[in-house]
Design an enzyme around this catalytic site. Structure first.
Site, PDB file in Angstrom:
ATOM      1  N   CYS A 176      49.302  65.333  32.556  1.00  0.00           N
ATOM      2  CA  CYS A 176      48.412  64.907  31.473  1.00  0.00           C
ATOM      3  C   CYS A 176      49.255  64.496  30.260  1.00  0.00           C
ATOM      4  O   CYS A 176      50.420  64.885  30.132  1.00  0.00           O
ATOM      5  CB  CYS A 176      47.483  66.056  31.103  1.00  0.00           C
ATOM      6  SG  CYS A 176      46.468  65.776  29.633  1.00  0.00           S
ATOM      7  N   THR A 182      48.974  65.643  27.400  1.00  0.00           N
ATOM      8  CA  THR A 182      49.342  66.886  26.713  1.00  0.00           C
ATOM      9  C   THR A 182      50.667  67.417  27.247  1.00  0.00           C
ATOM     10  O   THR A 182      51.524  67.882  26.483  1.00  0.00           O
ATOM     11  CB  THR A 182      48.243  67.951  26.902  1.00  0.00           C
ATOM     12  OG1 THR A 182      47.022  67.477  26.332  1.00  0.00           O
ATOM     13  CG2 THR A 182      48.641  69.262  26.227  1.00  0.00           C
ATOM     14  N   HIS A 184      53.486  65.511  25.698  1.00  0.00           N
ATOM     15  CA  HIS A 184      53.779  65.982  24.337  1.00  0.00           C
ATOM     16  C   HIS A 184      54.673  67.228  24.389  1.00  0.00           C
ATOM     17  O   HIS A 184      55.618  67.360  23.603  1.00  0.00           O
ATOM     18  CB  HIS A 184      52.481  66.309  23.597  1.00  0.00           C
ATOM     19  CG  HIS A 184      51.725  65.111  23.135  1.00  0.00           C
ATOM     20  ND1 HIS A 184      52.171  64.281  22.134  1.00  0.00           N
ATOM     21  CD2 HIS A 184      50.533  64.596  23.535  1.00  0.00           C
ATOM     22  CE1 HIS A 184      51.309  63.311  21.931  1.00  0.00           C
ATOM     23  NE2 HIS A 184      50.300  63.468  22.779  1.00  0.00           N
ATOM     24  N   GLU A 235      45.867  70.368  35.201  1.00  0.00           N
ATOM     25  CA  GLU A 235      45.029  69.574  36.096  1.00  0.00           C
ATOM     26  C   GLU A 235      45.459  69.883  37.521  1.00  0.00           C
ATOM     27  O   GLU A 235      46.579  69.540  37.927  1.00  0.00           O
ATOM     28  CB  GLU A 235      45.196  68.077  35.808  1.00  0.00           C
ATOM     29  CG  GLU A 235      44.829  67.687  34.385  1.00  0.00           C
ATOM     30  CD  GLU A 235      45.125  66.228  34.063  1.00  0.00           C
ATOM     31  OE1 GLU A 235      44.865  65.821  32.913  1.00  0.00           O
ATOM     32  OE2 GLU A 235      45.618  65.501  34.958  1.00  0.00           O
ATOM     33  N   CYS A 272      31.040  82.621  19.954  1.00  0.00           N
ATOM     34  CA  CYS A 272      30.772  81.843  18.749  1.00  0.00           C
ATOM     35  C   CYS A 272      29.456  81.082  18.871  1.00  0.00           C
ATOM     36  O   CYS A 272      28.841  81.022  19.949  1.00  0.00           O
ATOM     37  CB  CYS A 272      31.927  80.876  18.472  1.00  0.00           C
ATOM     38  SG  CYS A 272      32.075  79.527  19.658  1.00  0.00           S
ATOM     39  N   CYS A 329      29.492  78.396  21.675  1.00  0.00           N
ATOM     40  CA  CYS A 329      29.398  78.940  23.027  1.00  0.00           C
ATOM     41  C   CYS A 329      27.989  79.428  23.339  1.00  0.00           C
ATOM     42  O   CYS A 329      27.477  79.224  24.445  1.00  0.00           O
ATOM     43  CB  CYS A 329      30.393  80.088  23.203  1.00  0.00           C
ATOM     44  SG  CYS A 329      32.121  79.566  23.388  1.00  0.00           S
ATOM     45  N   ILE A 345      43.106  58.062  30.965  1.00  0.00           N
ATOM     46  CA  ILE A 345      41.698  58.289  30.661  1.00  0.00           C
ATOM     47  C   ILE A 345      40.985  56.965  30.359  1.00  0.00           C
ATOM     48  O   ILE A 345      39.826  56.773  30.749  1.00  0.00           O
ATOM     49  CB  ILE A 345      41.551  59.297  29.510  1.00  0.00           C
ATOM     50  CG1 ILE A 345      42.028  60.675  29.986  1.00  0.00           C
ATOM     51  CG2 ILE A 345      40.108  59.365  29.027  1.00  0.00           C
ATOM     52  CD1 ILE A 345      41.943  61.760  28.953  1.00  0.00           C
TER      53      ILE A 345
END
Length: 327
Positions: free
Chosen positions: A24, A26, A29, A50, A82, A85, A161
């Site tokens: 991914c 991410t 990064h 993933e 929260c 959620c 994506i």
């Protein structure tokens, strides 16, 4: 890469033997150790979120999963307490953690997963497709946030994506899909995924091209997946009055927009997208994969996990779509 102990399970955990895992943005990064990664990641941590695989062990309190189940996983572990959620919006939980970011992930032979995060796969879904349901879910949620059927769509940014978004828009009945990127390799994949036409802003004026292709009407929907400020500014010029803009790309810095002329006076709706609705989007994704959506063109490389360095270096060149790793 190193040898580590097989994870020990808590009462509500399962142990999954990884069959396939995809890289991914991410993960890139983190691999590059940019400012975001340095401020978020607390090493040592196994990255990757993933995946697809098979359950090999379950915790003592696990009731609905058993050894041999074929699964993928939702990477966001929500707090469950929260406001978000408790009102069905767990994907924007105020205190979530992420597998492969905040705790050990799936770039390994085995991964420990909280049972709540599991998704049961049909056996006929290939492992390299099943592991992509996380990013496909991003594309599904973004595309479903707009009115797509019979509409003219602009997808800006043909990373994984963005490419998946082209495919989802096609599956959902978009009339025309215009894909934008500065990478010709990925524009070719966009065509394979169903783009009506592609635009490379290095050679063409995106705004002018869209106006020509739509006979001056502009597009009904923009799905912005590039994370590029200039691209966002130009895409707002292409959307027609009363149109929709869905923001999926992540911007490095603050963005300057002409909100009065390009949004307010045009009556444009802007929607921000993060993650997937848990697990509403997963059901949509599974049904699309079993019917109208093929993601094979996006999977351009399959590599051994031990060759991860070559995989990440290939990503840096931009000459790939999605890379799937196999332990």
């Amino acid at each position: 890469m190193k040898d580590v102990d097989i994870p020990e399970l808590g009462p509500h955990d399962v142990l999954v033997k990884v069959k396939a895992a995809s890289i991914c943005g991410t993960d890139v990064h983190i691999y590059n150790w940019d400012g975001w990664a340095a401020g978020r990641i607390k090493p040592p941590v196994i990255i990757g979120h993933e995946m697809s695989g098979y359950i090999v062990q379950t915790g003592e309190a696990v009731k609905y999963w058993q050894e041999g189940d074929y699964v993928s996983l939702e990477c966001h572990q929500t707090c469950g307490h929260c406001y978000q959620c408790r009102t069905g919006q767990g994907h924007i939980c105020r205190d979530y953690t992420i597998l492969g970011v905040d705790f050990n992930g799936c770039f390994a032979e085995y991964v420990r997963v909280p049972e709540y995060n599991l998704w049961r796969n049909d056996e006929d879904v290939l492992p390299e497709v099943a592991c992509l349901q996380d990013p496909i879910g991003n594309a599904v949620m973004a595309t479903c946030a707009a009115e797509i059927t019979g509409k003219k769509i602009l997808v800006t940014g043909c990373g994984a994506i963005g490419l998946l978004t082209v495919g989802v828009a096609k599956a959902l009945g978009a009339a025309k899909i215009y894909a934008v990127d500065i990478n010709d390799y990925r524009l070719k994949i966009a065509e394979d995924m169903g783009a009506t036409a592609t635009i490379n802003p290095l050679r063409e004026n995106m705004v002018e091209e869209v106006q020509i292709k739509t006979r001056g009407c502009g597009v009904n929907v923009v799905i912005e997946a590039s994370g590029d400020e200039r691209c966002l500014q130009d895409s707002l010029k292409t959307v027609n009055n009363g149109g929709q803009v869905v923001l999926l790309g992540i911007y490095k810095d603050r963005v300057l927009l002409d909100l009065a002329n390009e949004v307010i006076f045009k009556g444009v709706t802007i929607t921000g997208i993060t993650g997937r609705e848990i697990f509403k989007t997963w059901y949509k994704t599974a049904e699309l994969l079993s019917s109208y959506l093929s993601v094979e063109p996006v999977i351009t490389h399959r590599m051994k996990m031990k060759d991860y360095e070559a995989a990440f270096q290939l990503i840096q060149t931009g000459q790939c779509g999605k890379i799937v790793l196999y332990p």
